[in-house]
Design an enzyme around this catalytic site. Sequence first.
Site, mmCIF file in Angstrom:
data_model
loop_
_atom_site.group_PDB
_atom_site.id
_atom_site.type_symbol
_atom_site.label_atom_id
_atom_site.label_comp_id
_atom_site.label_asym_id
_atom_site.label_seq_id
_atom_site.Cartn_x
_atom_site.Cartn_y
_atom_site.Cartn_z
ATOM 1 N N LYS A 63 1.487 7.646 8.008
ATOM 2 C CA LYS A 63 2.492 6.602 8.225
ATOM 3 C C LYS A 63 3.364 6.942 9.436
ATOM 4 O O LYS A 63 3.786 8.095 9.595
ATOM 5 C CB LYS A 63 3.354 6.487 6.963
ATOM 6 C CG LYS A 63 4.325 5.314 6.949
ATOM 7 C CD LYS A 63 5.027 5.213 5.590
ATOM 8 C CE LYS A 63 5.895 3.975 5.490
ATOM 9 N NZ LYS A 63 6.490 3.814 4.156
ATOM 10 N N SER B 183 5.902 -0.804 1.894
ATOM 11 C CA SER B 183 5.999 -0.747 3.333
ATOM 12 C C SER B 183 4.902 0.074 4.014
ATOM 13 O O SER B 183 4.708 -0.055 5.221
ATOM 14 C CB SER B 183 7.358 -0.146 3.721
ATOM 15 O OG SER B 183 7.417 1.220 3.340
ATOM 16 N N SER C 33 6.742 1.721 -2.149
ATOM 17 C CA SER C 33 6.021 1.572 -0.875
ATOM 18 C C SER C 33 4.697 2.320 -0.764
ATOM 19 O O SER C 33 3.996 2.178 0.235
ATOM 20 C CB SER C 33 6.921 1.978 0.291
ATOM 21 O OG SER C 33 7.873 0.979 0.524
#
Lengths: 66, 452
Positions: B58, B133, B157
Amino acid sequence: MRLGIDQVKKVAKLANLILTSGEEEKFSQQLSKILGYIEELNSVDTSNVEPTFNVIDKSNVLKRSF
Amino acid sequence: MAITDLTLVQTIKALKDKQFSNEELNQAYLNRIKRYNPELNAFFEVNESSGVIPAAVKSLISTKGLKTSAGSKIIENYKPPFNATVIENLISEGVSVIGKTNQDEFAMGSSGENSAFGSTKNPWDLKKVPGGSSSGSAAAVAADLAVFALGTDTGGSIRQPASLSGVVGLKPSYGRVSRYGAIAMASSLDQIGPFAKSVGDARLILEWISGGDKYDSNCVAEKFKIQNSKFKITDQNLKDVRVGVPEEYFGQGLDEGVKEVIEKAIKKMEELGAEIVEVSLPNTKYGVAVYYIIMASEVSSNLARFDGIRLGGPRDLFGDEPKRRIMLGTFALSSGYFEDYFIKAAKVRTLIKKDFEKAFASCDVIVGPVSPTVAWNLGEKIDDPLKMYLSDAYTIPASLAGIPGLSLPAGFSENLPVGLQILGKYMDEETVLNVGEVLEKALNIKEKPRLR
């Protein structure tokens, strides 16, 4: 709780954000709606409840060699 | 079977058996990224010189020399001079970063659409959101663009995009994994965890990344180790496991198709020998409200460091969602409202935590849906923040309580994946993973997204 334009301006200043008048209008509406939803917390009895800020009960962790 | 179909555990074995080389492994994944990333938009940046087992990371997790924008224009070109602790841990296990993945800006969002650099598409249906997310990490694993991926979970997330994209996602207990080097969103909630092709993979990755360092004092020093405690991985059944089912996770708002898949999975657990126990988490309905006060308050403080002077561009480069949350948090912490909002939310958080403690007195794991719906259309909820927030109602309570949660692919509704959430006691990832692994084997889901 309704967050009017004046209050949006005040909060934006505290938050160091410069908003356009369009954003002020939009955030006034959206944040009012969100705060309206959050008001449901008022119906919870928390008179004898301690707040939780961290799920781990640790304080003053001293550095050590790993 | 293609190289890119293999799980992490299978890949390690194949490398050991010299079925293919590290170069061939990386080339196979780079080829797929080249072919599919332009339409999926899962990666911001690809590292062509990834040399060993390729993992996707990420964006907001710091990687030395690789852009770490956190999906934000404010630090669009930031290249950290250091690696996050989790990255150092992975490197020492023979893993390299094949790319940095797309995400909602500063991890704020449930659909991936709050990225400043375009949405990630769901590999199962390009018109749908992949969840957020950690949108790019979920899509990258679902589309076999990496052996596994790392994400962060603050209110769901990891679990929610894993559910919507049909991969395994694990949010470890708060304090299980060092966050040093992960750009902070809400520090009393943030946790790093894996997206994987199997539960066994997730277990191995957790072993690799867990354990403390001197930079995250909320993190326990000990590494997660496979314990083989009460319940052995080699067991093929769920005998003696008490599975708690909370009625609050099956009420209004839960999509019928999702409900059917989850109920079928619970039935399967019962067939495998588990004892199904009804439990109650009565304060679940306050989770979203509590979360949006506590998270936003911590956001307003954490994101104050982007002051346009020391790091990054001016604050008007923040997108709408960070601005909204900074405003909400600043308001909740401001004089005259602090007691009524922040302290009130922190007290209700205690009640939510106690709900779980009470429920776990009568069960070993708690199961339910991850998300009330399958993946929705891109653009569908973007103009209604509250509607978007409410889609996280089943993942937020575990975040507030700090307990671990797994999203396990459990079936399909409307041809889109549905994840089962398995929650465990604090620091008991072992049971969560073991239960997940037995169920994964029994459900035996083989479908993959069909990419053209």
